[in-house]
Every structure is written in C-alpha cells, then in structure tokens.
Design an enzyme around this catalytic site. Structure first.
Site, PDB file in Angstrom:
ATOM      1  N   ASN A   9       0.846  -1.194   0.000  1.00  0.00           N
ATOM      2  CA  ASN A   9       0.000   0.000   0.000  1.00  0.00           C
ATOM      3  C   ASN A   9       0.887   1.253   0.000  1.00  0.00           C
ATOM      4  O   ASN A   9       1.730   1.431   0.897  1.00  0.00           O
ATOM      5  CB  ASN A   9      -0.900  -0.042   1.243  1.00  0.00           C
ATOM      6  CG  ASN A   9      -1.850   1.134   1.300  1.00  0.00           C
ATOM      7  OD1 ASN A   9      -1.441   2.272   1.094  1.00  0.00           O
ATOM      8  ND2 ASN A   9      -3.103   0.879   1.590  1.00  0.00           N
ATOM      9  N   HIS A  12       0.927   6.236   1.848  1.00  0.00           N
ATOM     10  CA  HIS A  12       1.701   7.205   2.625  1.00  0.00           C
ATOM     11  C   HIS A  12       2.884   7.805   1.865  1.00  0.00           C
ATOM     12  O   HIS A  12       3.530   8.730   2.352  1.00  0.00           O
ATOM     13  CB  HIS A  12       2.067   6.619   3.986  1.00  0.00           C
ATOM     14  CG  HIS A  12       0.816   6.346   4.787  1.00  0.00           C
ATOM     15  ND1 HIS A  12      -0.070   7.356   5.110  1.00  0.00           N
ATOM     16  CD2 HIS A  12       0.268   5.194   5.233  1.00  0.00           C
ATOM     17  CE1 HIS A  12      -1.107   6.823   5.754  1.00  0.00           C
ATOM     18  NE2 HIS A  12      -0.925   5.521   5.841  1.00  0.00           N
ATOM     19  N   HIS A  45      -5.598   3.388  -1.535  1.00  0.00           N
ATOM     20  CA  HIS A  45      -6.928   3.671  -0.979  1.00  0.00           C
ATOM     21  C   HIS A  45      -7.300   5.084  -1.399  1.00  0.00           C
ATOM     22  O   HIS A  45      -6.726   6.060  -0.899  1.00  0.00           O
ATOM     23  CB  HIS A  45      -6.868   3.551   0.560  1.00  0.00           C
ATOM     24  CG  HIS A  45      -8.199   3.718   1.230  1.00  0.00           C
ATOM     25  ND1 HIS A  45      -8.389   3.460   2.562  1.00  0.00           N
ATOM     26  CD2 HIS A  45      -9.413   4.117   0.761  1.00  0.00           C
ATOM     27  CE1 HIS A  45      -9.655   3.694   2.893  1.00  0.00           C
ATOM     28  NE2 HIS A  45     -10.293   4.108   1.814  1.00  0.00           N
ATOM     29  N   ARG A  47      -9.426   7.722  -0.833  1.00  0.00           N
ATOM     30  CA  ARG A  47     -10.421   8.141   0.175  1.00  0.00           C
ATOM     31  C   ARG A  47     -11.320   9.232  -0.372  1.00  0.00           C
ATOM     32  O   ARG A  47     -10.911  10.022  -1.225  1.00  0.00           O
ATOM     33  CB  ARG A  47      -9.689   8.660   1.426  1.00  0.00           C
ATOM     34  CG  ARG A  47      -9.206   7.548   2.319  1.00  0.00           C
ATOM     35  CD  ARG A  47      -8.658   8.124   3.615  1.00  0.00           C
ATOM     36  NE  ARG A  47      -8.495   7.074   4.597  1.00  0.00           N
ATOM     37  CZ  ARG A  47      -9.415   6.733   5.493  1.00  0.00           C
ATOM     38  NH1 ARG A  47     -10.541   7.388   5.569  1.00  0.00           N
ATOM     39  NH2 ARG A  47      -9.194   5.759   6.333  1.00  0.00           N
ATOM     40  N   ARG A  51      -7.274  12.618   1.065  1.00  0.00           N
ATOM     41  CA  ARG A  51      -6.203  13.110   1.941  1.00  0.00           C
ATOM     42  C   ARG A  51      -4.811  12.642   1.493  1.00  0.00           C
ATOM     43  O   ARG A  51      -3.826  13.267   1.819  1.00  0.00           O
ATOM     44  CB  ARG A  51      -6.446  12.692   3.386  1.00  0.00           C
ATOM     45  CG  ARG A  51      -6.359  11.200   3.593  1.00  0.00           C
ATOM     46  CD  ARG A  51      -6.443  10.840   5.048  1.00  0.00           C
ATOM     47  NE  ARG A  51      -7.796  10.976   5.560  1.00  0.00           N
ATOM     48  CZ  ARG A  51      -8.213  10.402   6.688  1.00  0.00           C
ATOM     49  NH1 ARG A  51      -7.357   9.700   7.405  1.00  0.00           N
ATOM     50  NH2 ARG A  51      -9.449  10.530   7.104  1.00  0.00           N
ATOM     51  N   GLU A  72      -8.511   0.122  -2.777  1.00  0.00           N
ATOM     52  CA  GLU A  72      -9.393   0.091  -1.598  1.00  0.00           C
ATOM     53  C   GLU A  72     -10.318   1.292  -1.715  1.00  0.00           C
ATOM     54  O   GLU A  72      -9.859   2.412  -1.992  1.00  0.00           O
ATOM     55  CB  GLU A  72      -8.575   0.222  -0.309  1.00  0.00           C
ATOM     56  CG  GLU A  72      -7.672  -0.949  -0.043  1.00  0.00           C
ATOM     57  CD  GLU A  72      -6.749  -0.715   1.145  1.00  0.00           C
ATOM     58  OE1 GLU A  72      -5.960  -1.606   1.430  1.00  0.00           O
ATOM     59  OE2 GLU A  72      -6.813   0.377   1.758  1.00  0.00           O
ATOM     60  N   THR A 103      -8.471   3.104   8.586  1.00  0.00           N
ATOM     61  CA  THR A 103      -9.664   2.255   8.638  1.00  0.00           C
ATOM     62  C   THR A 103      -9.783   1.619  10.025  1.00  0.00           C
ATOM     63  O   THR A 103      -8.805   1.126  10.571  1.00  0.00           O
ATOM     64  CB  THR A 103      -9.546   1.142   7.558  1.00  0.00           C
ATOM     65  OG1 THR A 103      -9.055   1.737   6.365  1.00  0.00           O
ATOM     66  CG2 THR A 103     -10.885   0.496   7.292  1.00  0.00           C
ATOM     67  N   GLU A 153     -10.938  -9.932   2.864  1.00  0.00           N
ATOM     68  CA  GLU A 153      -9.708  -9.464   3.504  1.00  0.00           C
ATOM     69  C   GLU A 153     -10.004  -9.371   4.996  1.00  0.00           C
ATOM     70  O   GLU A 153     -10.821  -8.549   5.434  1.00  0.00           O
ATOM     71  CB  GLU A 153      -9.260  -8.106   2.960  1.00  0.00           C
ATOM     72  CG  GLU A 153      -7.977  -7.650   3.683  1.00  0.00           C
ATOM     73  CD  GLU A 153      -7.308  -6.429   3.091  1.00  0.00           C
ATOM     74  OE1 GLU A 153      -7.499  -6.151   1.888  1.00  0.00           O
ATOM     75  OE2 GLU A 153      -6.585  -5.747   3.841  1.00  0.00           O
ATOM     76  N   HIS A 193      -3.882  -4.828   7.756  1.00  0.00           N
ATOM     77  CA  HIS A 193      -4.051  -3.726   8.702  1.00  0.00           C
ATOM     78  C   HIS A 193      -3.159  -3.911   9.923  1.00  0.00           C
ATOM     79  O   HIS A 193      -3.344  -4.847  10.690  1.00  0.00           O
ATOM     80  CB  HIS A 193      -5.501  -3.541   9.158  1.00  0.00           C
ATOM     81  CG  HIS A 193      -5.753  -2.107   9.555  1.00  0.00           C
ATOM     82  ND1 HIS A 193      -5.202  -1.555  10.678  1.00  0.00           N
ATOM     83  CD2 HIS A 193      -6.429  -1.118   8.937  1.00  0.00           C
ATOM     84  CE1 HIS A 193      -5.548  -0.288  10.741  1.00  0.00           C
ATOM     85  NE2 HIS A 193      -6.279   0.013   9.687  1.00  0.00           N
ATOM     86  N   PHE A 216       1.697   0.878   6.041  1.00  0.00           N
ATOM     87  CA  PHE A 216       2.373   1.815   6.941  1.00  0.00           C
ATOM     88  C   PHE A 216       3.766   1.343   7.372  1.00  0.00           C
ATOM     89  O   PHE A 216       4.726   2.120   7.354  1.00  0.00           O
ATOM     90  CB  PHE A 216       1.486   2.069   8.168  1.00  0.00           C
ATOM     91  CG  PHE A 216       1.918   3.253   8.973  1.00  0.00           C
ATOM     92  CD1 PHE A 216       1.730   4.529   8.493  1.00  0.00           C
ATOM     93  CD2 PHE A 216       2.532   3.078  10.197  1.00  0.00           C
ATOM     94  CE1 PHE A 216       2.145   5.633   9.229  1.00  0.00           C
ATOM     95  CE2 PHE A 216       2.953   4.169  10.940  1.00  0.00           C
ATOM     96  CZ  PHE A 216       2.748   5.451  10.451  1.00  0.00           C
TER      97      PHE A 216
HETATM   98  N1  PXP Z   1      -6.082  -3.324   4.217  1.00  0.00           N
HETATM   99  C1  PXP Z   1      -7.068  -2.393   4.324  1.00  0.00           C
HETATM  100  C2  PXP Z   1      -8.440  -2.773   3.916  1.00  0.00           C
HETATM  101  C3  PXP Z   1      -6.782  -1.102   4.777  1.00  0.00           C
HETATM  102  O1  PXP Z   1      -7.780  -0.187   4.864  1.00  0.00           O
HETATM  103  C4  PXP Z   1      -5.450  -0.768   5.102  1.00  0.00           C
HETATM  104  C5  PXP Z   1      -5.132   0.645   5.532  1.00  0.00           C
HETATM  105  O2  PXP Z   1      -5.269   1.479   4.434  1.00  0.00           O
HETATM  106  C6  PXP Z   1      -4.462  -1.756   4.968  1.00  0.00           C
HETATM  107  C7  PXP Z   1      -4.813  -3.038   4.544  1.00  0.00           C
HETATM  108  C8  PXP Z   1      -3.022  -1.481   5.265  1.00  0.00           C
HETATM  109  O3  PXP Z   1      -2.864  -1.214   6.619  1.00  0.00           O
HETATM  110  P1  PXP Z   1      -1.456  -0.719   7.162  1.00  0.00           P
HETATM  111  O4  PXP Z   1      -1.164   0.577   6.496  1.00  0.00           O
HETATM  112  O5  PXP Z   1      -1.669  -0.616   8.628  1.00  0.00           O
HETATM  113  O6  PXP Z   1      -0.448  -1.781   6.770  1.00  0.00           O
END
Ligand code: PXP
Length: 239
Positions: A9, A12, A45, A47, A51, A72, A103, A153, A193, A216
C-alpha cells in the site's frame, strides 16, 4: 508453505507528497520500485476526502506502470464509477469514517445487501475481483459471500494491537478460524491492517492465506533502508 502474495500500500508516499503539495515523492516511481522489488500488487486507498491518494495517482500508475493494481474504496456510487473507469485489477470494499486516522475495522454489512450486491455485481461484470474487508466474524464473512464477493480481507487490526499481550494467541486463533470458513466458502483469503516486520509471520502462515496487504510499516521502514529493501525484507518474511 504456499506462496503468499504481497500487496504494498503506497498511500503514505502520497501523504508525504501532499504535505508540501508538490510532485515528489511520486507514486509512479514508488509503484515501479514495488514491482521490481518483488511486490505482487500496488495497493491504493482512494479516500473520499482525498487526503493522500488522488484520482490522478490511480490513473498515472495504471497507465505508466505495468503491474497489478488493488484499489481500496468506500462502497459509494462515486467510487464505483471511478473504479469502473480506472479498471484496477481488484477492489476491496472498506468502511470509511471522515475523521478516522485509518480504517477502523471490517465493513458493517447489516441492512446493506441490495446496495452492496449491486456494486459487487457491477465491478465483477467489468472483470474486477472484489473483496470485502471483514472482521474475523463468521456472520460478516457469510454475508459478504452471499453478496457475491470473490475474496475476504480479514482485518488484522485487533491482532496487531494485541501483539506481545496475552490476547495475541486468541486474536490469531480467531483469524485462523475465520480463514477456515473463507476457504470452506471457496473464496480467496486476504488479510491486512497493522501488519509489520514483527507480527506478520504468524498471519502469513494461516492455512490458505493468499495475500497480505501492508502499507504503513513498509513505507515507514523505507525511510531508513529505502523502498526496495523494505519491500524485499517483507516479502522474505512471507515465504
Ligand atoms: N487493508 C485495508 C483494507 C486497509 O484499509 C489498510 C489501511 O489502508 C491496509 C490493509 C493497510 O494497513 P497498514 O497501512 O496498517 O499496513
């Protein structure tokens, strides 16, 4: 152990760019590094408040880089329209709160069957694989299955929060049991997550796990070792 895919992801990367409103760091460059370092998918994602990831990030990564894109998004008509135009390879429907930092948990599916079923059907018809972000709760998993989702998921937020505490084994067991059900329903099993370099291995070893989506921790680590090493190290932990 079977090959567990890694979705990286890059939200960031965009967060940092938005902090100055300039062009760098560029999500296209990030996507190239993710794919060349063994990442199986780039995850974004989009949003509703934009953001971090912008509509143009989705379009540019789609057109300028070759590789799988996992989007996402909230289950809204606006997002459905964007997905049908941008054609990511897969979509995960997630709940979205305006003031949340990230989330907060799986989708609440009660009373939303007709609306969600329609979105899932339209995305599926366009050849987009659809997953639903769900807590490790049998009712939610069955509901998503009944709505026509291809994959679940599992939300690992509580497991990640319980890391190093007594509750950790129980949270992991709940994910394992939920995983059995997902496989019994012949769906793909994803999780994500709060996963990081310390807590990821037990989740990667859950029977039938197909893919982990992680953001993250990888982007944070990339600040010190670079994105290539951060992705490679995580990928190694999934094997
Ligand atoms: N999966 C989903 C559905 C999420 O909403 C997120 C956060 O955007 C993640 C995975 C990734 O989470 P993290 O950034 O904590 O690894």
């Amino acid at each position: 152990m079977k090959h567990v895919k890694l979705g990286v992801n890059i939200d960031h990367v965009a967060t940092l760019r938005q902090a100055r409103g300039e062009k760098n760091p560029d999500t296209v460059e990030a996507a190239r590094v993710v794919y060349s370092s063994g990442g199986d998918m780039v995850v974004m994602h989009l949003r509703q408040d934009r953001r971090h990831i912008q509509d143009s990030d989705l379009d540019r990564v789609r057109h300028d880089v070759k590789g799988l894109i996992h989007l996402e998004m909230a289950a809204t008509p606006e997002m459905e329209k964007i997905a049908l135009k941008a054609r990511p390879d897969s979509v995960c429907l997630v709940p979205e709160g305006a003031r949340e930092l990230t989330t907060q948990g799986g989708m609440k599916l009660d009373g939303r069957k007709p609306e969600l079923e329609k979105i899932i059907k339209n995305l599926s018809k366009a050849g987009i694989e659809v997953s639903v972000f769900a807590d490790p709760d049998p009712m939610a998993i069955r509901a998503a299955h009944n709505m026509g989702a291809d994959a679940i998921e599992l939300c690992t937020k509580n497991y990640a929060a319980a890391w190093g505490k007594k509750l950790q084994a129980k949270e992991l067991e709940q994910l394992q049991l939920a995983g059995y059900l997902v496989k019994e329903l012949e769906m793909e099993l994803h999780a994500g997550h709060g996963l990081d370099y310390y807590n990821v291995a037990p989740v990667a070893r859950i029977e039938g796990m197909d893919c982990l989506n992680i953001g993250f921790s990888i982007i944070s680590r990339a600040m010190f070792v670079g994105l290539k090493s951060a992705v490679t190290e995580m990928k190694r932990l999934l094997q």
